[in-house]
Design a protein around this motif. Structure first.
Motif, PDB file in Angstrom:
ATOM      1  N   LEU A 128       0.826  -1.213   0.000  1.00 26.83           N
ATOM      2  CA  LEU A 128       0.000   0.000   0.000  1.00 26.83           C
ATOM      3  C   LEU A 128       0.855   1.256   0.000  1.00 26.83           C
ATOM      4  O   LEU A 128       0.552   2.225  -0.705  1.00 26.83           O
ATOM      5  N   ARG A 129       1.937   1.254   0.770  1.00 25.96           N
ATOM      6  CA  ARG A 129       2.839   2.418   0.788  1.00 25.96           C
ATOM      7  C   ARG A 129       3.505   2.606  -0.572  1.00 25.96           C
ATOM      8  O   ARG A 129       3.689   3.733  -1.035  1.00 25.96           O
TER       9      ARG A 129
ATOM     10  N   GLU B 235       1.064   4.286  -2.763  1.00 19.43           N
ATOM     11  CA  GLU B 235       0.939   5.712  -2.413  1.00 19.43           C
ATOM     12  C   GLU B 235       2.099   6.528  -2.969  1.00 19.43           C
ATOM     13  O   GLU B 235       1.913   7.632  -3.473  1.00 19.43           O
TER      14      GLU B 235
ATOM     15  N   ALA C 164       1.739   6.988  -6.699  1.00 18.46           N
ATOM     16  CA  ALA C 164       0.642   7.848  -7.120  1.00 18.46           C
ATOM     17  C   ALA C 164       1.025   9.319  -7.087  1.00 18.46           C
ATOM     18  O   ALA C 164       0.347  10.149  -7.660  1.00 18.46           O
ATOM     19  N   ARG C 165       2.130   9.645  -6.431  1.00 19.77           N
ATOM     20  CA  ARG C 165       2.540  11.057  -6.310  1.00 19.77           C
ATOM     21  C   ARG C 165       3.234  11.549  -7.525  1.00 19.77           C
ATOM     22  O   ARG C 165       3.765  11.068  -8.351  1.00 19.77           O
TER      23      ARG C 165
END
Length: 135
Positions: free
Chosen positions: A127-128, A131, A134-135
């Motif tokens: 999940l990290r 994330e 996605a940036r």
């Protein structure tokens, strides 16, 4: 990193520990049984694990369980009034040691918990990574 491999390894370990729990419960449940429906004495069983593949192959199936009978002599209990007692008044009972079985139970639960923690850690890392990507 392939997170699915980490999930498969943890799932395989959890399945192995669950099987150990089931076998331990079966041994404890039959500790005081005299004979089964066919007239056979219950033989305690153990779960033995073997690595499925090498770590270089990401362990497609990490642990391959085998259930083996523990070759133990029966425990003789003196009960002269029992219908299955021999001429000396002894009946044969399964040689199940409740202390050993409880130790197996505790270690299987701890192993299961460790595999759950490892799976949760892999999930958190995945999940990290999503994330960050996605940036």
């Amino acid at each position: 990193m392939n997170y699915f491999s980490a999930f498969e390894i943890s799932a395989s370990g959890m399945a192995f520990e669950r099987l150990r729990l089931d076998v331990t419960a079966m041994n404890l449940a039959n500790a005081n049984s005299v004979r089964d429906a066919q007239g056979n004495l219950y033989q305690p069983v153990r779960v033995v694990g073997k690595a499925g593949r090498s770590f270089g192959n990401y362990l497609q199936q990490a642990v391959v369980p085998h259930i083996v009978a523990a070759a133990q002599a029966p425990r003789l209990v003196h009960e002269p009034n029992h219908p299955l007692a021999d001429a000396q008044g002894f009946i044969a009972m399964p040689n199940v040691n409740p202390v050993d079985e409880m130790l197996n139970l505790v270690t299987a639960v701890r192993g299961y918990e460790a595999n759950v923690r490892a799976m949760n850690a892999a999930r958190t890392m995945a999940l990290r990574a999503l994330e960050i990507g996605a940036r």
